[in-house]
Scaffold this motif. Structure first.
Motif, short mmCIF file in Angstrom:
data_model
loop_
_atom_site.label_atom_id
_atom_site.label_comp_id
_atom_site.label_asym_id
_atom_site.label_seq_id
_atom_site.Cartn_x
_atom_site.Cartn_y
_atom_site.Cartn_z
N VAL A 64 0.86 -1.18 0.00
CA VAL A 64 0.00 0.00 0.00
C VAL A 64 0.90 1.23 0.00
CG1 VAL A 64 -1.81 1.22 1.24
CG2 VAL A 64 -1.80 -1.27 1.20
N ASN A 67 0.41 5.78 3.43
CA ASN A 67 0.48 5.24 4.79
C ASN A 67 -0.84 5.36 5.55
OD1 ASN A 67 0.48 7.97 5.25
ND2 ASN A 67 2.46 8.02 6.30
N TRP A 68 -1.78 6.12 5.08
CA TRP A 68 -3.06 6.26 5.75
C TRP A 68 -4.09 5.24 5.25
CZ3 TRP A 68 -6.84 7.55 2.27
CH2 TRP A 68 -6.42 8.16 1.09
N THR A 70 -5.07 1.16 4.50
CA THR A 70 -4.75 -0.20 4.91
C THR A 70 -5.72 -1.17 4.23
OG1 THR A 70 -6.22 -0.13 6.82
CG2 THR A 70 -3.93 0.51 7.19
#
Length: 139
Positions: A64, A67-68, A70
Motif C-alpha cells: 500500500v 500510509n493512511w 490499509t
C-alpha cells in the motif's frame, strides 16, 4: 483481451514465468455485489462473460503506497485475468481513448506520474514481436 466492441483492452494474464510486479487500484466491492455475504458464483458474475476469470489474491502480496490506507484484516481481494489473452490486431486494435482513461485513473489515484509510468512499463503487448503495432487514435 479482445471484446465484442472490436478492440483489444489491457488485461492481466496468469503468471507463467515467475512473479512480476504490477500496479493497480483496489476498490471496495459494493454490498449489492455480494450474494449471501459471498462473492457471486460464476453464473452470476457479470465480468466472466467478457473473457475474464476471477482470481483471488493474497493481501500479503500488496504494497500500500499511502500510509493512511490499509487493507482490512480478513479482506478478500479479487482481480480478473484474461481467460485467453490475444494480442491486438488490425480488427482488434488498442484504442487510445481507453489508454487515456486508464492513465487518467492512474493519475487520479496516485501522488504523481510515477504510477502512470509504472503502469506503462509493466504492461506488455504494445507491439507484436515482429514490431507491428495496431493502435487506433480514436480521440
Amino acid at each position: 483481451l479482445r471484446n465484442s466492441y472490436g478492440f483489444t483492452a489491457p488485461a492481466l494474464m496468469r503468471d507463467v514465468g515467475g512473479a512480476r510486479g504490477v500496479n493497480g487500484v483496489l476498490y471496495v466491492a459494493p454490498v449489492a455485489w455480494l450474494r449471501d455475504g459471498e462473492a457471486p458464483g460464476p453464473d452470476a458474475d457479470l465480468f466472466l462473460g467478457e473473457g475474464l476469470e476471477r482470481v483471488e489474491l493474497s493481501p500479503e502480496h500488496f504494497e500500500v503506497l499511502n500510509n493512511w490506507m490499509t487493507i482490512p484484516p480478513g479482506a478478500t481481494i479479487y482481480t480478473y485475468v484474461a481467460a485467453t489473452p490475444q494480442p491486438p490486431s488490425f480488427d482488434f486494435p488498442i484504442r487510445q481513448s481507453l489508454i487515456d482513461t486508464i492513465l487518467g485513473g492512474c493519475l487520479q489515484h496516485s501522488m504523481g506520474a510515477d504510477f502512470c509510468a509504472e503502469w506503462v512499463d509493466t504492461t506488455d503487448g504494445w507491439a507484436l514481436p515482429d514490431g507491428r503495432v495496431y493502435w487506433l487514435n480514436d480521440r
